[in-house]
Design an enzyme around this catalytic site. Structure first.
Site, PDB file in Angstrom:
ATOM      1  N   ARG A   1      25.756 -27.254 -10.355  1.00  0.00           N
ATOM      2  CA  ARG A   1      26.074 -26.577 -11.453  1.00  0.00           C
ATOM      3  C   ARG A   1      24.801 -26.903 -12.500  1.00  0.00           C
ATOM      4  NH1 ARG A   1      30.863 -23.795 -12.394  1.00  0.00           N
ATOM      5  NH2 ARG A   1      30.707 -24.213 -14.627  1.00  0.00           N
TER       6      ARG A   1
ATOM      7  N   THR B   1      26.649 -20.504 -17.594  1.00  0.00           N
ATOM      8  CA  THR B   1      27.481 -19.115 -17.267  1.00  0.00           C
ATOM      9  C   THR B   1      26.643 -17.924 -17.855  1.00  0.00           C
ATOM     10  OG1 THR B   1      29.574 -20.499 -17.253  1.00  0.00           O
ATOM     11  CG2 THR B   1      29.817 -18.121 -17.258  1.00  0.00           C
TER      12      THR B   1
ATOM     13  N   LYS C   1      26.565 -13.622  -5.503  1.00  0.00           N
ATOM     14  CA  LYS C   1      27.414 -12.664  -6.234  1.00  0.00           C
ATOM     15  C   LYS C   1      26.716 -10.986  -5.834  1.00  0.00           C
ATOM     16  CE  LYS C   1      29.731 -15.523  -9.702  1.00  0.00           C
ATOM     17  NZ  LYS C   1      30.124 -15.345 -11.193  1.00  0.00           N
TER      18      LYS C   1
ATOM     19  N   ARG D   1      20.427 -18.784 -12.542  1.00  0.00           N
ATOM     20  CA  ARG D   1      20.818 -17.730 -13.356  1.00  0.00           C
ATOM     21  C   ARG D   1      19.652 -17.413 -14.395  1.00  0.00           C
ATOM     22  NH1 ARG D   1      27.032 -20.257 -14.022  1.00  0.00           N
ATOM     23  NH2 ARG D   1      27.968 -19.015 -12.524  1.00  0.00           N
TER      24      ARG D   1
ATOM     25  N   GLU E   1      38.079 -23.676  -2.419  1.00  0.00           N
ATOM     26  CA  GLU E   1      37.310 -22.555  -2.385  1.00  0.00           C
ATOM     27  C   GLU E   1      36.731 -22.366  -0.937  1.00  0.00           C
ATOM     28  OE1 GLU E   1      36.448 -22.283  -7.185  1.00  0.00           O
ATOM     29  OE2 GLU E   1      34.860 -22.986  -5.989  1.00  0.00           O
TER      30      GLU E   1
ATOM     31  N   ASN F   1      26.517 -12.636 -13.199  1.00  0.00           N
ATOM     32  CA  ASN F   1      25.476 -13.874 -13.285  1.00  0.00           C
ATOM     33  C   ASN F   1      25.029 -14.450 -11.911  1.00  0.00           C
ATOM     34  OD1 ASN F   1      27.884 -15.124 -12.538  1.00  0.00           O
ATOM     35  ND2 ASN F   1      28.213 -16.099 -14.621  1.00  0.00           N
TER      36      ASN F   1
ATOM     37  N   HIS G   1      27.824 -18.339  -7.942  1.00  0.00           N
ATOM     38  CA  HIS G   1      28.845 -18.952  -8.083  1.00  0.00           C
ATOM     39  C   HIS G   1      28.760 -20.453  -7.844  1.00  0.00           C
ATOM     40  CE1 HIS G   1      33.328 -20.568  -8.356  1.00  0.00           C
ATOM     41  NE2 HIS G   1      32.984 -21.011  -7.188  1.00  0.00           N
TER      42      HIS G   1
ATOM     43  N   PHE H   1      38.625 -11.360 -19.207  1.00  0.00           N
ATOM     44  CA  PHE H   1      37.571 -10.630 -18.351  1.00  0.00           C
ATOM     45  C   PHE H   1      37.868 -10.381 -16.945  1.00  0.00           C
ATOM     46  CE2 PHE H   1      36.473 -15.205 -19.081  1.00  0.00           C
ATOM     47  CZ  PHE H   1      36.494 -15.646 -17.886  1.00  0.00           C
TER      48      PHE H   1
HETATM   49  P1  ATP Z   1      31.578 -19.367 -11.628  1.00  0.00           P
HETATM   50  O1  ATP Z   1      32.962 -19.784 -11.695  1.00  0.00           O
HETATM   51  O2  ATP Z   1      31.340 -18.182 -11.238  1.00  0.00           O
HETATM   52  O3  ATP Z   1      30.468 -20.456 -11.012  1.00  0.00           O
HETATM   53  P2  ATP Z   1      31.452 -20.587 -14.340  1.00  0.00           P
HETATM   54  O4  ATP Z   1      32.114 -21.795 -13.663  1.00  0.00           O
HETATM   55  O5  ATP Z   1      29.971 -20.742 -14.928  1.00  0.00           O
HETATM   56  O6  ATP Z   1      31.104 -19.358 -13.212  1.00  0.00           O
HETATM   57  P3  ATP Z   1      33.687 -19.597 -15.336  1.00  0.00           P
HETATM   58  O7  ATP Z   1      34.230 -19.889 -16.701  1.00  0.00           O
HETATM   59  O8  ATP Z   1      34.486 -20.173 -14.277  1.00  0.00           O
HETATM   60  O9  ATP Z   1      32.377 -19.709 -15.450  1.00  0.00           O
HETATM   61  O10 ATP Z   1      33.983 -17.825 -15.314  1.00  0.00           O
HETATM   62  C1  ATP Z   1      33.855 -17.109 -13.953  1.00  0.00           C
HETATM   63  C2  ATP Z   1      33.075 -16.041 -14.029  1.00  0.00           C
HETATM   64  O11 ATP Z   1      33.740 -15.284 -14.761  1.00  0.00           O
HETATM   65  C3  ATP Z   1      31.687 -16.065 -14.526  1.00  0.00           C
HETATM   66  O12 ATP Z   1      30.743 -16.796 -13.463  1.00  0.00           O
HETATM   67  C4  ATP Z   1      31.490 -14.834 -14.964  1.00  0.00           C
HETATM   68  O13 ATP Z   1      30.912 -14.226 -13.835  1.00  0.00           O
HETATM   69  C5  ATP Z   1      32.792 -14.444 -15.503  1.00  0.00           C
HETATM   70  N1  ATP Z   1      32.890 -14.530 -16.955  1.00  0.00           N
HETATM   71  C6  ATP Z   1      33.079 -15.874 -17.641  1.00  0.00           C
HETATM   72  N2  ATP Z   1      33.128 -15.419 -18.949  1.00  0.00           N
HETATM   73  C7  ATP Z   1      32.940 -13.979 -19.190  1.00  0.00           C
HETATM   74  C8  ATP Z   1      32.725 -13.361 -20.202  1.00  0.00           C
HETATM   75  N3  ATP Z   1      33.067 -13.829 -21.513  1.00  0.00           N
HETATM   76  N4  ATP Z   1      33.039 -11.930 -19.880  1.00  0.00           N
HETATM   77  C9  ATP Z   1      32.834 -11.633 -18.843  1.00  0.00           C
HETATM   78  N5  ATP Z   1      32.635 -12.173 -17.508  1.00  0.00           N
HETATM   79  C10 ATP Z   1      32.620 -13.251 -17.652  1.00  0.00           C
HETATM   80 MG    MG Z   2      33.738 -21.617 -12.731  1.00  0.00          MG
END
Ligand code: ATP
Ligand code: MG
Length: 138
Positions: free
Chosen positions: A86, A92, A10, A103, A127, A113, A116, A58
């Site tokens: 993962r 996350t 990212k 992370r 994706e 973070n 992805h 968000f």
């Molecule tokens: P990713 O999809 O990026 O691998 P993830 O699967 O761990 O991350 P998701 O729930 O899919 O988490 O959320 C996608 C992205 O949205 C997160 O990686 C983060 O960048 C952002 N995000 C998630 N929760 C929050 C939050 N509470 N506040 C701000 N940003 C958030």
């Molecule tokens: Mg995700």
């Protein structure tokens, strides 16, 4: 079970100069790079990629951040790729990420973070197809 997943390094991690460190952890984790590119997403492209999160509070912040600078997108291959990746990236929220995860090492906050990782075989396929043509996969 598929043996491929999709990742992005990212904008925060690219800006911090951590592309090399993160790719090294991905290699050390046993993943093979099938396809990779360095590019910037427009706000519209980020909105399309994260469409599934459109209703989340968000979403605006997330798509603003993901279009704020260049990223590295890649398709990775390994047995059990989605779940194992993962595990390698960690939770996350970096405050809850396990020691030794990407992370934990390189992410600053739940929003910014560092990486992805796809959350299912189905999404890994969708994706990967968002970023890469058949011709671009080695
Ligand atoms: P990713 O999809 O990026 O691998 P993830 O699967 O761990 O991350 P998701 O729930 O899919 O988490 O959320 C996608 C992205 O949205 C997160 O990686 C983060 O960048 C952002 N995000 C998630 N929760 C929050 C939050 N509470 N506040 C701000 N940003 C958030
Ligand atoms: Mg995700």
């Amino acid at each position: 079970m598929s043996n491929r997943t999709f990742t992005m390094i990212k904008p925060d991690a690219v800006k911090a100069g951590n592309i090399g460190n993160i790719l090294q952890m991905i290699n050390a984790g046993g993943f093979r790079i099938v396809a990779m590119k360095y590019l910037s997403l427009s706000k519209q492209q980020a909105e399309k990629f994260y469409e599934v999160h459109a209703a989340r509070p968000f979403y605006g912040e997330l798509t603003e951040f993901m279009s704020s600078g260049p990223i590295v997108a890649a398709i990775l291959e390994k047995e059990n790729a989605v779940a194992d990746f993962r595990t390698l990236i960690g939770a996350t929220n970096p405050a809850q990420a396990a020691e030794g995860t990407i992370r934990k090492k390189y992410a600053a906050s739940i929003g910014e973070n560092a990486v992805h990782g796809s959350d299912s075989d189905e999404n890994a396929e969708i994706e990967g197809n968002f970023f890469f043509s058949g011709l671009e996969r080695a």
